[in-house]
Design a protein around this motif. Structure first.
Motif, PDB file in Angstrom:
ATOM      1  N   ARG A   1      15.076   3.237  -7.529  1.00  0.00           N
ATOM      2  CA  ARG A   1      14.878   3.763  -8.879  1.00  0.00           C
ATOM      3  C   ARG A   1      13.869   2.905  -9.641  1.00  0.00           C
ATOM      4  O   ARG A   1      13.011   3.405 -10.351  1.00  0.00           O
ATOM      5  CB  ARG A   1      16.218   3.805  -9.622  1.00  0.00           C
ATOM      6  N   ARG A   2      13.962   1.577  -9.472  1.00  0.00           N
ATOM      7  CA  ARG A   2      13.036   0.665 -10.133  1.00  0.00           C
ATOM      8  C   ARG A   2      11.607   0.897  -9.647  1.00  0.00           C
ATOM      9  O   ARG A   2      10.666   0.982 -10.447  1.00  0.00           O
ATOM     10  CB  ARG A   2      13.443  -0.796  -9.887  1.00  0.00           C
ATOM     11  N   VAL A   3      11.410   1.064  -8.336  1.00  0.00           N
ATOM     12  CA  VAL A   3      10.083   1.308  -7.772  1.00  0.00           C
ATOM     13  C   VAL A   3       9.535   2.641  -8.273  1.00  0.00           C
ATOM     14  O   VAL A   3       8.360   2.752  -8.635  1.00  0.00           O
ATOM     15  CB  VAL A   3      10.134   1.266  -6.223  1.00  0.00           C
ATOM     16  N   LEU A   4      10.379   3.663  -8.321  1.00  0.00           N
ATOM     17  CA  LEU A   4       9.959   4.973  -8.794  1.00  0.00           C
ATOM     18  C   LEU A   4       9.536   4.911 -10.255  1.00  0.00           C
ATOM     19  O   LEU A   4       8.510   5.460 -10.642  1.00  0.00           O
ATOM     20  CB  LEU A   4      11.093   5.981  -8.603  1.00  0.00           C
TER      21      LEU A   4
ATOM     22  N   GLU B   1       8.447   2.242 -11.891  1.00  0.00           N
ATOM     23  CA  GLU B   1       7.190   1.491 -11.958  1.00  0.00           C
ATOM     24  C   GLU B   1       6.014   2.374 -11.560  1.00  0.00           C
ATOM     25  O   GLU B   1       4.949   2.310 -12.171  1.00  0.00           O
ATOM     26  CB  GLU B   1       7.261   0.252 -11.062  1.00  0.00           C
ATOM     27  N   HIS B   2       6.209   3.208 -10.549  1.00  0.00           N
ATOM     28  CA  HIS B   2       5.143   4.115 -10.102  1.00  0.00           C
ATOM     29  C   HIS B   2       4.786   5.103 -11.213  1.00  0.00           C
ATOM     30  O   HIS B   2       3.603   5.313 -11.514  1.00  0.00           O
ATOM     31  CB  HIS B   2       5.590   4.844  -8.833  1.00  0.00           C
TER      32      HIS B   2
ATOM     33  N   PHE C   1       3.580  15.163 -17.554  1.00  0.00           N
ATOM     34  CA  PHE C   1       4.362  15.152 -16.323  1.00  0.00           C
ATOM     35  C   PHE C   1       4.977  13.775 -16.065  1.00  0.00           C
ATOM     36  O   PHE C   1       6.152  13.670 -15.693  1.00  0.00           O
ATOM     37  CB  PHE C   1       3.468  15.571 -15.160  1.00  0.00           C
ATOM     38  N   SER C   2       4.210  12.711 -16.266  1.00  0.00           N
ATOM     39  CA  SER C   2       4.754  11.374 -16.048  1.00  0.00           C
ATOM     40  C   SER C   2       5.822  11.041 -17.089  1.00  0.00           C
ATOM     41  O   SER C   2       6.822  10.403 -16.775  1.00  0.00           O
ATOM     42  CB  SER C   2       3.646  10.315 -16.022  1.00  0.00           C
TER      43      SER C   2
END
Length: 145
Positions: free
Chosen positions: A11-14, A16-17, A72-73
């Motif tokens: 979840r953290r990586v997502l 950050e992306h 979207f982001s």
């Protein structure tokens, strides 16, 4: 009940992306004003006759891409805020690893919404269809045939 749940690394990586996409998009210039004069240059074959072959669809995409990507982001980040793990409570045979449920939809963690987002937003190798360039408007020398 354990109230301190460590942050889910996926979840953290997502997040950050998505935040990286949002920051890059905010810094980018909008093509809305630049694409408008090019629309009048689209020839009978459907391209702008300059060193880059831009189709009418490319111009439509470029003129709205920045604003759409920002929206979207933002949606992705808001969904991540809604769908995050929480301790489901109850008795567990392994107190160090309690059963987690989604804070919003109460599905077992990771919930279907989070799994779908992780699949959709995970950077992956993009493959073009055979014979079609990965970017239709690739820079090509223009020849008058």
């Amino acid at each position: 009940m354990n109230t301190e749940i460590p942050e889910d690394p996926q979840r953290r990586v997502l997040r950050e992306h998505l935040e990286t996409i949002q920051v890059r998009t905010e810094k980018a210039s909008s093509w809305r004003d630049a694409a408008e004069p090019l629309r009048g240059l689209v020839n009978r074959e459907g391209y702008v006759p300059v060193s880059a072959r831009l189709a009418a669809e490319d111009l439509a995409f470029l003129s709205e891409a920045r604003e759409e990507l920002l929206s979207f982001s933002e949606l992705g980040i808001r969904l991540l805020d809604l769908h995050q793990p929480r301790d489901a409570g109850g008795i567990s045979s392994d107190p160090a690893n309690p059963i987690l449920r989604c804070r919003s939809c109460m599905w077992r963690w990771p919930c279907p919404t989070f799994r779908a987002m992780a699949e959709a937003f995970t950077p992956r190798q993009r493959e073009a269809a055979p014979g079609i360039p990965s970017w239709r408007g690739q820079l090509e020398p223009q020849t008058d045939a």
